[in-house]
Enzyme design. Structure first.
Site, PDB file in Angstrom:
ATOM      1  N   ARG A 224      46.553  60.712  15.211  1.00 50.54           N
ATOM      2  CA  ARG A 224      47.886  60.271  15.580  1.00 50.54           C
ATOM      3  C   ARG A 224      48.473  59.377  14.500  1.00 50.54           C
ATOM      4  O   ARG A 224      47.755  58.666  13.792  1.00 50.54           O
ATOM      5  CB  ARG A 224      47.861  59.507  16.910  1.00 50.54           C
ATOM      6  CG  ARG A 224      47.072  60.171  18.017  1.00 50.54           C
ATOM      7  CD  ARG A 224      47.537  61.563  18.346  1.00 50.54           C
ATOM      8  NE  ARG A 224      48.847  61.602  18.951  1.00 50.54           N
ATOM      9  CZ  ARG A 224      49.486  62.737  19.270  1.00 50.54           C
ATOM     10  NH1 ARG A 224      48.920  63.893  19.018  1.00 50.54           N
ATOM     11  NH2 ARG A 224      50.680  62.697  19.833  1.00 50.54           N
ATOM     12  N   HIS A 272      51.774  67.651  10.500  1.00 49.82           N
ATOM     13  CA  HIS A 272      51.199  67.595  11.850  1.00 49.82           C
ATOM     14  C   HIS A 272      50.862  69.001  12.346  1.00 49.82           C
ATOM     15  O   HIS A 272      51.240  69.406  13.450  1.00 49.82           O
ATOM     16  CB  HIS A 272      52.145  66.897  12.820  1.00 49.82           C
ATOM     17  CG  HIS A 272      51.418  66.191  13.937  1.00 49.82           C
ATOM     18  ND1 HIS A 272      51.816  64.998  14.474  1.00 49.82           N
ATOM     19  CD2 HIS A 272      50.287  66.528  14.621  1.00 49.82           C
ATOM     20  CE1 HIS A 272      50.994  64.625  15.432  1.00 49.82           C
ATOM     21  NE2 HIS A 272      50.040  65.541  15.533  1.00 49.82           N
TER      22      HIS A 272
END
Length: 309
Positions: A224, A272
């Site tokens: 994250r 991502h």
């Protein structure tokens, strides 16, 4: 009762059509056409603004559309009394392991050296170390972290892992808790971050962590954005504390086009994309949990909303 959906548009209509086909007897509504909010007892949402769930007073089950759930729990109005599940299966974890292995090999085999040499038309021979001489450490031993560690060990890396609680993984040296972190970092040349994002792990990829690794180490983060302290990473790369890093998740996403991180030498940016649940994984996992919930059976991939994972 009814199910409310707010899904990732990358799948087009296929995702909602798959859910409808698998749950023909359910009343499935698509945001913003929620109808009477008191009808909603199950919700599957890709992203949501703070306070989104407040009108749904009868909500009993919330599903993420992927493995990460921290952005839901950061909502101060998130109803902590409801049950929550996430979407992850072996294929999802395998995609993450593929990403980790690809970038571990990239840095171990110093492919950047050979790409730069090719650009210079330079036959720049370099002797490579054996995988067994390279100490890789995985932070996080959830479904994704465990599989990544197992695969790293299987191809010969001297693999260790660190987690909050004790674990045992064949061929992997396991450390745990605050007391095990120094020893873990001190032996880790290539650090792979697959931790959940919690209050305890926020900012863990910062100066203190980098300084405890052997000089010239590498960081690969596919978890994250909140784990990363961007300024500390840049400083470590510029000072040579780290020789390289691959980062897949950033505090601000998409990474702004004018971000200086795009231009930092030896920093490799991916958007991502390390692991994405397949359409079938989302459909099967979510609809399976709906059936389990309706039948009063244990849920798959249930999250502890207090612990944050």
């Amino acid at each position: 009762m009814a199910i409310l959906t707010w899904l990732h548009n990358a799948y087009g209509r296929d995702l909602i059509d798959g859910i409808r086909a698998a749950l023909p007897d359910e009343d499935i509504r698509e945001w913003p056409e929620a109808g009477n909010p008191d009808d909603i007892d199950i919700c599957i949402v890709f992203r949501m603004p703070p306070g989104f769930l407040k009108p749904f007073r009868n909500l009993k089950l919330m599903s993420a559309t992927g493995a990460g759930i921290d952005h839901y729990l950061l909502d101060p109005d998130f109803p902590r009394g409801i049950r929550m599940v996430r979407v992850v299966d072996h294929d999802f974890a395998a995609r993450m392991a593929d990403y980790v292995l690809a970038w571990t090999l990239f840095h171990h085999r110093d492919l950047a050296h050979f790409l730069a040499a090719q650009a210079r038309h330079d036959w720049a021979y370099k002797i490579m170390r054996s995988a067994s001489d390279v100490r890789v450490g995985v932070m996080g031993l959830g479904q994704m972290g465990r599989l990544a560690a197992e695969r790293l060990a299987a191809i010969g890396y001297d693999t260790a892992a660190w987690s909050r609680s004790p674990h045992e993984v064949p061929s992997v040296t396991c450390f745990h808790g605050a007391g095990g972190l120094d020893d873990f970092l001190g032996r880790t040349e290539i650090l792979v971050n697959l931790l959940p994002l919690t209050h305890e792990t926020r900012g863990i990829l910062g100066a203190a962590t980098f300084a405890r690794m052997p000089a010239g180490g590498v960081v690969i983060s596919a978890a994250r954005g909140g784990h990363l302290v961007e300024a500390d990473l840049v400083a470590a790369l510029q000072a040579g504390t780290l020789r390289a890093a691959t980062i897949d998740a950033f505090p601000t996403e998409p990474l702004p086009a004018d971000s200086p991180l795009w231009e930092v030498p030896n920093l490799y940016v991916t958007p991502h994309c390390s692991s994405t649940a397949s359409l079938q994984t989302i459909v099967d996992t979510f609809t399976g949990n709906v059936r389990r919930f309706r039948d009063g059976q244990p849920l798959l991939n249930e999250v502890d909303t207090i612990a944050g994972y």
